[in-house]
Scaffold this active site. Structure first.
Site, PDB file in Angstrom:
ATOM      1  N   THR A  17       0.834  -1.194   0.000  1.00  0.00           N
ATOM      2  CA  THR A  17       0.000   0.000   0.000  1.00  0.00           C
ATOM      3  C   THR A  17       0.873   1.249   0.000  1.00  0.00           C
ATOM      4  OG1 THR A  17      -1.969   1.018   0.945  1.00  0.00           O
ATOM      5  CG2 THR A  17      -0.331   0.205   2.531  1.00  0.00           C
TER       6      THR A  17
ATOM      7  N   ASP B 285       4.471   5.809  -5.093  1.00  0.00           N
ATOM      8  CA  ASP B 285       3.628   6.122  -6.257  1.00  0.00           C
ATOM      9  C   ASP B 285       4.471   6.925  -7.251  1.00  0.00           C
ATOM     10  OD1 ASP B 285       1.790   7.541  -7.989  1.00  0.00           O
ATOM     11  OD2 ASP B 285       0.196   7.074  -6.568  1.00  0.00           O
TER      12      ASP B 285
ATOM     13  N   HIS C 271       7.043  -2.407 -10.495  1.00  0.00           N
ATOM     14  CA  HIS C 271       6.138  -2.562 -11.636  1.00  0.00           C
ATOM     15  C   HIS C 271       6.991  -2.258 -12.861  1.00  0.00           C
ATOM     16  CE1 HIS C 271       3.003  -2.648  -8.714  1.00  0.00           C
ATOM     17  NE2 HIS C 271       2.056  -2.727  -9.633  1.00  0.00           N
TER      18      HIS C 271
ATOM     19  N   GLU D 136       4.849  -2.294 -17.788  1.00  0.00           N
ATOM     20  CA  GLU D 136       3.388  -2.318 -17.931  1.00  0.00           C
ATOM     21  C   GLU D 136       2.991  -1.586 -19.213  1.00  0.00           C
ATOM     22  OE1 GLU D 136       1.706  -1.013 -14.145  1.00  0.00           O
ATOM     23  OE2 GLU D 136      -0.074  -2.206 -14.545  1.00  0.00           O
TER      24      GLU D 136
HETATM   25  C1  6MZ Z   1       0.447   0.199 -11.312  1.00  0.00           C
HETATM   26  C2  6MZ Z   1      -1.032   0.013  -9.565  1.00  0.00           C
HETATM   27  C3  6MZ Z   1      -1.776  -0.964 -10.269  1.00  0.00           C
HETATM   28  O1  6MZ Z   1      -1.420   1.768  -2.662  1.00  0.00           O
HETATM   29  O2  6MZ Z   1      -3.568   3.025  -2.454  1.00  0.00           O
HETATM   30  N1  6MZ Z   1      -1.647   0.213  -8.399  1.00  0.00           N
HETATM   31  N2  6MZ Z   1       0.066   0.580 -10.079  1.00  0.00           N
HETATM   32  N3  6MZ Z   1      -0.209  -0.726 -12.042  1.00  0.00           N
HETATM   33  C4  6MZ Z   1      -1.327  -1.322 -11.568  1.00  0.00           C
HETATM   34  N4  6MZ Z   1      -1.970  -2.217 -12.367  1.00  0.00           N
HETATM   35  C5  6MZ Z   1      -3.318  -2.109 -12.753  1.00  0.00           C
HETATM   36  N5  6MZ Z   1      -2.786  -1.356  -9.491  1.00  0.00           N
HETATM   37  C6  6MZ Z   1      -2.691  -0.621  -8.334  1.00  0.00           C
HETATM   38  O3  6MZ Z   1      -3.478   0.876  -3.771  1.00  0.00           O
HETATM   39  C7  6MZ Z   1      -3.830   1.493  -4.976  1.00  0.00           C
HETATM   40  C8  6MZ Z   1      -2.599   2.000  -5.690  1.00  0.00           C
HETATM   41  O4  6MZ Z   1      -1.797   0.891  -6.144  1.00  0.00           O
HETATM   42  C9  6MZ Z   1      -1.179   1.196  -7.385  1.00  0.00           C
HETATM   43  C10 6MZ Z   1      -1.624   2.602  -7.766  1.00  0.00           C
HETATM   44  O5  6MZ Z   1      -0.643   3.526  -7.329  1.00  0.00           O
HETATM   45  C11 6MZ Z   1      -2.911   2.778  -6.971  1.00  0.00           C
HETATM   46  O6  6MZ Z   1      -3.218   4.129  -6.698  1.00  0.00           O
HETATM   47  P1  6MZ Z   1      -2.899   1.671  -2.493  1.00  0.00           P
HETATM   48  O7  6MZ Z   1      -3.307   0.813  -1.334  1.00  0.00           O
END
Ligand code: 6MZ
Length: 365
Positions: free
Chosen positions: A97, A170, A227, A230
């Site tokens: 998170t 982020d 990541h 992507e």
């Molecule tokens: C990149 C992603 C993601 O951190 O607020 N997040 N980042 N690629 C993805 N694939 C689809 N899916 C989620 O969880 C939400 C955050 O996780 C990352 C993004 O920064 C998103 O705002 P938390 O708990």
């Protein structure tokens, strides 16, 4: 589906705010709607929509973050997410998170993480191992598991899930903000924080912005997952692989050179099939890189990414891989067991998890 649910599983790529139950999101949206802060029908339409491009997914996260701004909600969603993973027999969860600041709610990155930890402690349906005792005896743990499995089946006791945390940076953040997250992770190491993730909208931000914080994290012994790939960005993919992260997520837009480099470095890949298809980063499962990586024996682990946003589950991902790629249950079980080697927790937890899988292998036959 039952067999896939009963099989023990390891989840290594799950974003907290992406894994919220639809029912909880709807409840939170309705509350804000009642207070005149949102227009509920519009929010409802967004929450219940299931086909989303990558760009729409990040708009969805901005909406989710509006619904989960206070400490109590962060605690609630953490508790529910852990209970949901435990209910489908995830035995080890690395939950990631992004620590957040929200001045109007008196929230800073540390208090956000304290709310997450509170959520871990609030779990009542399952025993949560946040950070095991240093000299815990493995044979004793196997005995506990045997007992837990019996208890679970006759409804008299609790199962156990190991939960470790990754703090996400982020891609919208500055170098200083990224460094703040790493320092917080170091401060919370004794509370089950094991590593750092770099995530967020892949078309935003530059690798060099995050590098100093990631290098510092690595020097301090935190494990890092990125990541990676992507979206097509060959320069960034090479720079990320050169950094030698402990794992990467996705790897959708690799070319031949990038595959060769990844394979020679043997960096484990967190594969999120449903997420890749829903966001159209991979056009169809027939051409998904899972097949090539699986056939070449490259380390991979099946994960959900955002079980709430993509309406999936770890069991669903295993079932999907098995049916789409014609892999038998025994091999899928082995794939799940192999993931134990790539977890960020220490050897003692790995040994305990291997015993859990060995015990399950006998009972699932
Ligand atoms: C990149 C992603 C993601 O951190 O607020 N997040 N980042 N690629 C993805 N694939 C689809 N899916 C989620 O969880 C939400 C955050 O996780 C990352 C993004 O920064 C998103 O705002 P938390 O708990």
């Amino acid at each position: 589906m039952d067999w896939w649910v009963s099989m023990p599983k390891v989840e290594l790529h799950a974003h907290l705010n992406g894994s919220i139950r639809d029912s909880t999101l709807m409840e939170l949206a309705r509350e804000l709607g009642d207070r005149g802060l949102t227009h509920f029908p519009d929010v409802e339409r967004v929450i219940l929509k299931h086909d989303r491009s990558l760009t729409e997914v990040f708009k969805m996260f901005d909406l989710i973050h509006i619904l989960t701004t206070d400490h109590e909600t962060v605690t609630r969603i953490t508790k529910e997410v852990i209970e949901d993973f435990a209910a489908e027999n995830v035995v080890y969860l690395e939950l990631r998170t992004t620590p957040k600041k929200n001045v109007s709610k008196g929230m800073n990155k540390k208090s956000y993480m304290e709310a997450v930890l509170e959520g871990l402690r609030a779990v009542s349906t399952v025993e949560v191992d946040i950070c095991s005792e240093p000299n815990f005896d493995c044979s004793a743990s196997a005995a506990i598991y045997a007992r837990n499995n019996e208890c679970a089946s006759n409804g008299t006791g609790k199962k156990k899930i190991y939960v470790r945390l990754l703090l996400s940076i982020d891609r919208r953040e500055t170098t200083e903000a990224a460094m703040e997250t790493v320092k917080l992770a170091l401060e919370m190491r004794h509370l089950g924080v094991v590593g750092i993730d770099l995530s967020g909208n892949p078309i935003i931000g530059e690798w060099l912005t995050f590098l100093p914080a990631l290098e510092f994290a690595k020097e301090q012994g935190l494990l890092i997952t990125l990541h990676c790939g992507e979206v097509p960005n060959q320069v960034e993919i090479h720079a990320m692989l050169d950094f030698l992260p402990a794992r990467i997520g996705h790897a959708c837009c690799f070319g031949e050179e990038e595959w060769a480099k990844l394979k020679s470095l043997k960096i484990p890949v967190e594969i999120c099939l449903t997420s890749n298809i829903r966001t159209e980063t991979i056009t169809s499962l027939d051409i998904h890189h899972f097949v090539d990586l699986y056939n070449s024996g490259h380390p991979i682990v099946l994960c959900t990414d955002d079980s709430g946003v993509f309406s999936t589950s770890v069991s669903g991902e295993y079932s999907l891989a098995s049916s789409s790629f014609g892999i038998q249950k025994r091999e899928m079980f082995q794939l799940a067991r192999n993931a134990v080697s790539f977890i960020f927790a220490g050897n003692k937890v790995k040994q305990e998890l291997e015993q859990v899988f060995d015990f399950a292998a006998k009972t699932l036959e």
